[in-house]
Scaffold this active site. Structure first.
Site: not given
Ligand code: RIB
Length: 306
Positions: A13, A222, A247, A253
């Protein structure tokens, strides 16, 4: 506790903090450059590991210097990376992430590169990881036939299947029927149903529409408002701890990983969801994606849901 297998992307990233997210044709000043591991698959694997699970990662990186970034992150975290291989002639997945410095919201574009070289047969080669696991986490930064192969192998081995439909793609009913828990965010739920999701009620409507297609549970996330859990006979609004987001990258995730860890421990969805919303909120308190995945102590330090 059962293990978790993650079939997904590994990226590098490149993140910046900007005054706002640019409009088409606009150039915006930014600062806070950060380059580090990311990818929805890697982030979810790392988060599940930090929250106490044994995790197996299945994925592909390129034959380039960027590959070391996700490889090192997995190794340092103690994720089993025996099914992460390098492929030649393709670059390691790379994401450009712009974070709005005032709201913490983000916009991301991903050049998937080697992630798209993970084939159905590579997934089947990882059958030992599936046999050791109770939960599959998979997202859409891979080819759809690979996602479907992961769902099939998980079903054959009686794993609970979680699909995070990001970045959103139209999905067949055949694929959706293989998903036990679908976890779209508001914009993904909107794209998948064409129902405008702007509040918990419309999220429940979109979630119900999706639930008819999966036959399982749907969790519409949400952000600060928590999530809507739609199950076969009803729905519930699960609130999130009240925090100021720095952020939001990777919050989804962390949510998916928190849920998977609870399920791998044998918890009910209701209980696992409490950990999931706390994990999502905790991830917004630090910059970056993988580096923001929370520890159990960070979850404990959050205020209760509002
Ligand atoms: O969900 C965030 C991720 O989405 C980031 O780390 C980026 O690599 C994309 O895959």
């Amino acid at each position: 506790m059962r293990d978790i297998v993650v079939v997904g992307s590994l990226n590098v990233d490149i993140c910046v903090q900007a005054e706002h997210i640019p409009q088409p044709g606009e150039t915006v000043r930014a600062g806070g450059l950060g380059i580090g591991p990311g990818g929805k698959g890697l982030n979810q694997a790392l988060a599940a590991r930090r929250l106490g699970a044994r995790v197996h990662m299945v994925g592909r990186v390129g034959e380039d210097r960027f590959a070391e970034v996700p490889e090192r992150a997995l190794q340092q975290a103690g994720v089993d990376a025996s099914y992460v291989r390098r492929v030649s002639d393709h670059h390691t997945g790379t994401a450009l992430v712009v974070v709005d410095a005032s709201s913490g919201e983000n916009a991301i574009v991903v050049a998937g590169g080697a992630n798209h070289q993970l084939l159905p047969r590579d997934v089947r080669d990882a059958v030992a990881a599936f046999r050791a696991s109770g939960v599959l986490l998979v997202q859409l930064e891979l080819e759809l036939e690979t996602v479907e192969a992961a769902l099939d192998l998980a079903r054959e081995n009686a794993l609970v299947t979680l699909l995070d439909p990001a970045p959103v793609l139209q999905l067949s009913d055949t694929l959706l029927r293989k998903v036990d828990i679908l976890t779209p965010n508001a914009s993904e739920a909107e794209r998948l149903t064409e129902i405008r999701v702007r509040d918990p009620e419309s999220a429940a409507e979109a979630g119900s529409r999706l639930r008819e297609r999966t036959g399982g549970n749907v969790l519409v996330t949400l952000g600060a408002a928590g999530c809507i859990w739609v199950w076969p006979t009803g729905f519930e609004h699960v609130s999130a701890p009240r925090v100021d987001a720095l952020d939001t990258t990777g919050a989804g995730d962390a949510f998916n990983a928190g849920l998977a860890v609870g399920l791998a421990r044998g918890e009910s969805i209701a209980r696992a969801l409490r950990r999931a919303v706390r994990a999502g909120a905790a991830a917004t308190q630090r910059s970056g994606a993988a580096s923001a995945m929370p520890t159990p102590e960070q979850l404990d330090a959050l205020p209760d849901g509002s």
